[in-house]
Write a protein that holds these residues in place. Structure first.
Motif, short mmCIF file in Angstrom:
data_model
loop_
_atom_site.label_atom_id
_atom_site.label_comp_id
_atom_site.label_asym_id
_atom_site.label_seq_id
_atom_site.Cartn_x
_atom_site.Cartn_y
_atom_site.Cartn_z
N HIS A 96 39.75 40.07 38.49
CA HIS A 96 40.07 39.50 37.19
C HIS A 96 38.78 39.12 36.48
CE1 HIS A 96 44.43 39.28 37.84
NE2 HIS A 96 44.12 39.01 39.10
N LEU A 121 48.98 34.00 36.95
CA LEU A 121 50.33 34.55 37.14
C LEU A 121 50.43 35.36 38.43
CD1 LEU A 121 51.11 35.60 33.46
CD2 LEU A 121 51.87 33.55 34.67
N GLU A 122 49.39 36.12 38.72
CA GLU A 122 49.38 36.89 39.97
C GLU A 122 49.38 35.94 41.17
OE1 GLU A 122 45.85 39.18 42.02
OE2 GLU A 122 46.78 40.48 40.50
N GLN A 145 45.08 26.74 35.28
CA GLN A 145 44.20 27.75 34.72
C GLN A 145 42.78 27.20 34.58
OE1 GLN A 145 44.26 30.83 34.11
NE2 GLN A 145 43.32 31.44 32.19
N ASP A 163 43.17 34.02 29.26
CA ASP A 163 43.71 35.15 30.03
C ASP A 163 44.29 34.58 31.33
OD1 ASP A 163 44.31 37.34 31.54
OD2 ASP A 163 42.32 38.25 31.46
N ASN A 164 45.61 34.47 31.38
CA ASN A 164 46.28 33.83 32.52
C ASN A 164 46.71 34.82 33.59
OD1 ASN A 164 46.77 30.83 31.56
ND2 ASN A 164 47.22 32.14 29.80
N SER A 165 46.16 36.02 33.60
CA SER A 165 46.64 37.04 34.53
C SER A 165 46.38 36.67 35.99
CB SER A 165 45.99 38.40 34.21
OG SER A 165 44.58 38.33 34.24
N CYS A 166 45.23 36.07 36.28
CA CYS A 166 44.95 35.64 37.66
C CYS A 166 45.91 34.54 38.08
CB CYS A 166 43.50 35.17 37.77
SG CYS A 166 43.01 34.67 39.44
N SER A 216 57.83 33.03 35.58
CA SER A 216 56.84 33.21 36.64
C SER A 216 56.45 31.90 37.30
CB SER A 216 55.58 33.88 36.06
OG SER A 216 55.87 35.16 35.56
N TYR A 241 38.44 31.68 32.93
CA TYR A 241 39.31 32.76 32.49
C TYR A 241 39.79 32.59 31.05
CZ TYR A 241 39.52 34.48 37.30
OH TYR A 241 39.20 34.98 38.54
N MET A 268 56.27 33.70 31.11
CA MET A 268 55.45 32.79 31.90
C MET A 268 56.31 31.74 32.58
SD MET A 268 52.20 32.35 29.31
CE MET A 268 51.12 31.57 30.50
#
Length: 306
Positions: free
Chosen positions: A29, A75-76, A63, A70-73, A108, A67, A105
């Motif tokens: 990420h 959420l993963e 968070q 960008d919350n992708s890490c 998730s 990052y 979100m």
């Protein structure tokens, strides 16, 4: 150490919740160009090991500033930990968020939004006020909270805005207090007054930050005692794992250099917490309040596995 020897240990039906951790997956990420530091890897597996060693059964992933929005890490990581055992706090640009994104979100495991005024360098009070008001409106009907990492002086300047928020509002990291400051008495009184507001919560996380990375200060347990007397059902705890360093140490470091994590003993901090409050009060701080605040008591939430 066995669970029986942990003063903070509860049974499986009453799991301890660590309400403030970060996950850094810097290989998969990309970090924001505007970040102020470059952390090393701090994976879900590493987090799981720390929690297992300390008898912690639930967590809230926050968070981190590196990052940006960008919350992708995040959420993963929530998917890997599992929604039965984890919730998330995201960072959002209010101008680039829509209801469909927020709903995804929420599904998730995200249950709140963070305003990081300390690391995000948002010092102007009027701008901070506008940002908090926008965040308060953003999730619509979703049962989300707000939380802020700020200097205590700034929080007090925003006290009326925080009190006016429709949502529960969490003050990160001892509300940004520095116990070695010249004006600590006034700031402590101000934070305690703010905690009298029914929507305000205090997170007893990262005491080393409040101590300015120095030795123990007898005013800290007195502050905690006052807060517990005012709002016994609105105090929570977080480890702040993996313990990023002080901003002052970053002055001579480039973004190409990986910042080492600090060596902080989570076991010792939990022992300290259990010396400040015990019995039902300790269970409220570690179990009941975070269970309610972050929606772990929602019977409709399905597990994704831990």
């Amino acid at each position: 150490m066995s669970d029986a020897n942990r003063r903070w240990a509860f049974d499986d039906e009453n799991p301890v919740c660590d309400t403030h951790v970060h996950v850094f997956d810097t290989r998969n990420h990309a970090m924001a160009d505007t970040r102020s530091y470059t952390p090393g890897m701090a994976t879900v597996s590493m987090l799981r090991s720390m929690h297992h060693a300390n008898g912690i059964g639930r967590t809230v992933l926050v968070q981190p500033s590196v990052y940006g929005s960008d919350n992708s890490c995040l959420l993963e990581s929530l998917a890997r930990v599992g929604i039965e055992k984890a919730r998330g706090i995201a960072v959002i640009d209010p101008q680039h968020a829509d209801s469909k994104l927020l709903l995804r979100m929420h599904q998730s495991g995200v249950r709140g939004l963070r305003a990081n005024f300390k690391t995000g360098h948002t010092a102007e009070v009027a701008s901070a006020r506008d940002y908090l008001q926008a965040l308060d409106e953003l999730p619509g009907e979703l049962p989300w909270i707000l939380q802020s990492f700020s200097r205590s002086e700034q929080l007090l300047e925003l006290a009326d805005c925080i009190a006016a928020c429709k949502r529960p509002f969490v003050l990160d990291h001892f509300a940004g207090l520095k116990f070695d400051g010249d004006d600590i008495g006034r700031q402590v009184d101000g934070i305690v007054d703010l905690l009298n507001q029914p929507n305000v919560y205090l997170k007893l996380s990262a005491p080393h930050r409040a101590l300015n990375y120095g030795g123990f200060d007898t005013r800290m347990p007195l502050f905690v005692e006052r807060c517990l007397s005012v709002a016994p059902d609105r105090i929570i705890w977080g480890s702040d794992w993996p313990h990023t360093g002080p901003s002052a140490a970053r002055a001579g470091r480039t973004l190409e250099q990986v910042e080492p994590f600090m060596c902080i003993d989570e076991h010792r901090e939990l022992l300290q917490l259990s010396s400040w409050c015990g019995g039902e009060l300790l269970q409220a701080v570690l179990v009941r309040t975070p269970e309610r605040l972050f929606g772990f008591d929602d019977p409709g939430v399905m597990s994704a596995g831990f």
